[in-house]
Design an enzyme around this catalytic site. Structure first.
Site, mmCIF file in Angstrom:
data_model
loop_
_atom_site.group_PDB
_atom_site.id
_atom_site.type_symbol
_atom_site.label_atom_id
_atom_site.label_comp_id
_atom_site.label_asym_id
_atom_site.label_seq_id
_atom_site.Cartn_x
_atom_site.Cartn_y
_atom_site.Cartn_z
ATOM 1 N N LYS A 52 -1.379 9.571 -10.473
ATOM 2 C CA LYS A 52 -2.735 9.850 -9.981
ATOM 3 C C LYS A 52 -2.832 11.298 -9.502
ATOM 4 O O LYS A 52 -3.804 11.995 -9.771
ATOM 5 C CB LYS A 52 -3.089 8.877 -8.840
ATOM 6 C CG LYS A 52 -3.312 7.441 -9.347
ATOM 7 C CD LYS A 52 -3.357 6.409 -8.232
ATOM 8 C CE LYS A 52 -3.361 4.998 -8.826
ATOM 9 N NZ LYS A 52 -3.266 3.947 -7.811
ATOM 10 N N GLN A 96 -2.027 2.696 -1.577
ATOM 11 C CA GLN A 96 -1.354 2.099 -2.732
ATOM 12 C C GLN A 96 -0.819 0.703 -2.372
ATOM 13 O O GLN A 96 -0.098 0.546 -1.391
ATOM 14 C CB GLN A 96 -0.214 3.019 -3.202
ATOM 15 C CG GLN A 96 0.473 2.568 -4.463
ATOM 16 C CD GLN A 96 -0.436 2.597 -5.705
ATOM 17 O OE1 GLN A 96 -1.199 3.530 -5.918
ATOM 18 N NE2 GLN A 96 -0.343 1.557 -6.522
ATOM 19 N N ASP A 119 -11.160 3.133 -4.294
ATOM 20 C CA ASP A 119 -10.621 1.989 -5.041
ATOM 21 C C ASP A 119 -11.659 0.861 -5.144
ATOM 22 O O ASP A 119 -11.488 -0.069 -5.931
ATOM 23 C CB ASP A 119 -9.366 1.442 -4.328
ATOM 24 C CG ASP A 119 -8.074 1.946 -4.972
ATOM 25 O OD1 ASP A 119 -8.123 2.350 -6.147
ATOM 26 O OD2 ASP A 119 -7.037 1.927 -4.283
#
Ligand code: NAP
Length: 293
Positions: A52, A96, A119
């Site tokens: 990312k 994460q 997200d």
């Protein structure tokens, strides 16, 4: 059979996003900034986060990584999250997953500011997504929709079977595929589904997010099916330098012979996920600009 080349499409989208970021840099004193929060040293998580960050660099988005020891307490992590929420220099951030077992993931997600939740996991963003309101849509489902759109795959009135009902893939993609716009008739299957083969054999579109390597065989699909394979599992492979190879949920060799369109693993949904996170980050920058205006 046509390959749905997520990797290629993602490169095109990155070029489009880079143009957007270049424009931002010419007109604003602040570059979009994505932060990744990583707890512990899980190898796969570290790889995902690094991918990312590399992608951010490619399009000119600023990215930072904040790493915590795996034994950080839930309370301390929640305190850190609050600090990130208040930091105006950060437009969007991701925590994460998975988190260590002693930390309640949902509690952490609930603490993320919805305005920075690139997200799209916060209940308020998820709710808006389900209602078809503008919001951050989780990157993997958004990437799948974008991939279908870019290949102009007709989804209207099609039978779509989604395998898996996780909050990050199965559930949101099943909602998006059934909404006005995509107009599919959606069935969601999970570990308690008993007549799976019956369902998948009737499907015009199969979206699989199980995490079981090569679970879907050619006798489970019909001719002409569109297959989106979200699954990524590391399988021991001594012929590879890393000692493993990546496998999807679909027996690609066999199923691709019957499919009209199919995503490869790797190089299908994965790259689309990353690029849609960048897309969401630029949207978060736009929101941040508005709220600070
Ligand atoms: P998850 O949370 O483990 O969910 C797996 C789902 O599969 C669950 O809903 C489970 O049912 C269902 N399932 C398990 N065994 C089944 C069976 N035999 N028949 C039918 N359904 C079954 O996984 P996830 O986070 O959604 O991820 C799924 C896969 O996608 C993983 O391989 C992950 O690495 C990959 N992934 C890829 C990307 C990408 O960018 N390409 C992004 C995210 C995830 P229950 O609900 O009943 O347990």
């Amino acid at each position: 059979m046509n390959l749905l080349e997520g990797k290629k499409v993602a490169e095109t989208i990155k070029e489009e996003l880079k143009l957007k970021v270049d424009k931002i840099k010419n007109t604003s004193h602040r570059t979009p900034h994505l932060k990744a929060v990583l707890v512990g040293n899980n190898g796969a998580s570290l790889t995902y986060v690094n991918n990312k960050i590399t992608a951010c660099k490619k399009v000119g988005i600023r990215s930072t990584l904040t790493q915590f020891e795996s034994d950080i307490t839930e309370n301390s992590l929640l305190e850190e999250i609050k600090k990130i929420n208040e930091d105006n220099d950060i437009d969007g951030y991701i925590v994460q997953l998975p988190l260590p077992k002693h930390i309640d993931e949902q509690k952490v997600i609930n603490e993320i500011s919805p305005q920075k939740d690139v997200d799209g996991f916060h209940p308020s963003n998820f709710g808006k997504m389900a209602l078809g309101m503008p919001t951050f849509i989780p990157a993997t489902p958004l990437g799948i929709i974008e991939l279908l759109d870019r290949y102009k795959i007709d989804t209207s009135s099609k039978q779509c079977v989604v395998l898996g009902r996780s909050h990050i893939v199965g559930r949101p993609i099943s909602i998006l595929m059934s909404q006005k716009g995509k107009n599919s008739t959606v069935t969601v299957a999970h570990s308690k589904t008993t007549n799976l083969q019956e369902l998948t054999k009737q499907a015009d579109i199969i979206i699989s997010a199980l995490g079981i390597p090569e679970f879907i065989k050619d006798d489970m699909v019909k001719e002409g099916v569109v297959v989106i394979d979200v699954g990524i599992t590391r399988v021991t492979d001594k012929t590879k330098l890393k000692g493993y190879s990546l496998k999807g949920d679909v027996d690609f060799e066999a199923v691709s012979k019957k499919a009209s369109y199919i995503t490869p693993v790797p190089g299908g949904v994965g790259p689309m996920t990353i690029v849609m996170l960048l897309y969401n980050t630029i949207r978060a920058w736009e929101l941040n600009q508005k709220s600070n205006a």
